[in-house]
Design a protein around this motif. Structure first.
Motif, PDB file in Angstrom:
ATOM      1  N   ASP A  22       0.891  -1.202   0.070  1.00 39.28           N
ATOM      2  CA  ASP A  22      -0.079   0.093  -0.045  1.00 39.28           C
ATOM      3  C   ASP A  22       0.853   1.354   0.198  1.00 39.28           C
ATOM      4  N   PRO A  23       0.313   2.473  -0.325  1.00 43.42           N
ATOM      5  CA  PRO A  23       0.985   3.662  -0.171  1.00 43.42           C
ATOM      6  C   PRO A  23       1.657   3.727   1.196  1.00 43.42           C
ATOM      7  N   VAL A  24       2.713   4.581   1.067  1.00 41.87           N
ATOM      8  CA  VAL A  24       3.416   4.808   2.274  1.00 41.87           C
ATOM      9  C   VAL A  24       3.533   6.462   2.667  1.00 41.87           C
ATOM     10  N   THR A  25       3.176   6.957   3.780  1.00 43.28           N
ATOM     11  CA  THR A  25       3.453   8.285   4.353  1.00 43.28           C
ATOM     12  C   THR A  25       4.787   8.352   4.623  1.00 43.28           C
ATOM     13  N   ALA A  65      -2.390   6.714   2.860  1.00 45.63           N
ATOM     14  CA  ALA A  65      -1.255   6.234   2.705  1.00 45.63           C
ATOM     15  C   ALA A  65      -0.951   5.581   4.228  1.00 45.63           C
ATOM     16  N   ALA A  86       7.455   0.784  -2.176  1.00 47.99           N
ATOM     17  CA  ALA A  86       5.794   0.846  -1.987  1.00 47.99           C
ATOM     18  C   ALA A  86       5.201   1.455  -3.516  1.00 47.99           C
ATOM     19  N   LEU A 119       3.656   9.155   0.045  1.00 48.32           N
ATOM     20  CA  LEU A 119       3.318  10.448   0.197  1.00 48.32           C
ATOM     21  C   LEU A 119       3.818  11.285   1.192  1.00 48.32           C
ATOM     22  N   CYS A 143       6.076   9.607  -6.108  1.00 47.04           N
ATOM     23  CA  CYS A 143       6.018  10.244  -4.722  1.00 47.04           C
ATOM     24  C   CYS A 143       5.343  11.686  -5.064  1.00 47.04           C
ATOM     25  N   VAL A 203      -3.631  10.533  -5.749  1.00 49.14           N
ATOM     26  CA  VAL A 203      -3.057   9.257  -5.168  1.00 49.14           C
ATOM     27  C   VAL A 203      -3.588   8.001  -5.775  1.00 49.14           C
ATOM     28  N   SER A 205      -1.088   5.703  -8.098  1.00 52.71           N
ATOM     29  CA  SER A 205      -0.674   4.442  -7.309  1.00 52.71           C
ATOM     30  C   SER A 205      -1.410   3.119  -7.669  1.00 52.71           C
TER      31      SER A 205
END
Length: 230
Positions: free
Chosen positions: A10-13, A32, A95, A99, A126, A214, A218
């Protein structure tokens, strides 16, 4: 290439030490959900009562108090001084999207460095979150469900051409380059599609469209740039 420290489907912060609020971080985490801190960004994560899965950096900006709250197993010190903390962290996260919170605002040299890193690593999608806007390196092909009147700015970091649909002022057959032509304050007339011939264009959109951006960047079938030759 760097060995990933964080792996996520999954997206990462990724949270940095620049201007951002706990509310900014929590909004990013809705999109994220895994939080990683770049050095001093751990302070914002802890202030927001978010425990980062990893803290990556040279640890020259994280406070002793914040560092003491991070378990040893989640601390990843990268001591070389040739890269920024943003670069150290970005290159060690695997990832579909990162974000970035806390990399815009504040010192302009830090902002410019972050945008430079977006271009240096085009294969690592990103999105950076600002107070009013979101910024990413424009992918080879992207469609964003902008609304009529939404600002769509394009800023070249190198020589680049592209094609567009849904812009008030189309960019087809235009040659963009720093010091020659930029694309500030274009406007959407509906959903916008952009196609770029090189990983050298910053795409700047209203922050309100962050969830849609996003999703567009993604999704598994999204067009992506290859690793830049070094």
């Amino acid at each position: 290439m760097f060995e990933p420290i964080v792996h996520s489907s999954d997206p990462v912060t990724l949270v940095g030490g620049g201007q951002a609020t706990p509310n900014d971080l929590h909004k990013a985490l809705t999109l994220a959900p895994l939080c990683v801190a770049a050095d001093g960004g751990a302070g914002l994560a802890l202030a927001a009562k978010v425990e980062p899965a990893a803290v990556i950096g040279d640890f020259d900006s994280i406070t002793e108090d914040a560092l003491g709250q991070i378990p040893d197993a989640r601390r990843y010190r990268v001591t070389e001084q040739e890269s920024t903390d943003f670069e150290k962290a970005l290159t060690r996260i695997a990832a579909p999207l990162i974000l970035g919170v806390g990399f815009l605002g504040g010192r302009i040299d830090h902002e410019l460095a972050a945008m430079h890193i977006l271009m240096r690593y085009p294969d690592r999608p990103c999105i950076l979150i600002g107070a009013e806007e979101v910024i990413c390196l424009a992918p080879p092909d992207i469609t964003v469900p902008t609304r009529p009147g939404d600002a769509v700015s394009l800023f070249p970091l190198g020589t680049v051409t592209g094609q567009s649909e849904g812009l008030e002022w189309p960019i087809d057959d235009l040659h963009f380059a720093p010091g020659q032509r930029i694309g500030t304050s274009n406007r959407a007339v509906g959903p916008v599609r952009l196609q770029m011939n090189a990983p050298a264009m910053l795409l700047i959109l209203p922050r309100a469209i962050m969830p849609e951006l996003v999703a567009a960047v993604s999704r598994p079938e999204a067009a992506r740039w290859p690793v830049r030759a070094r």
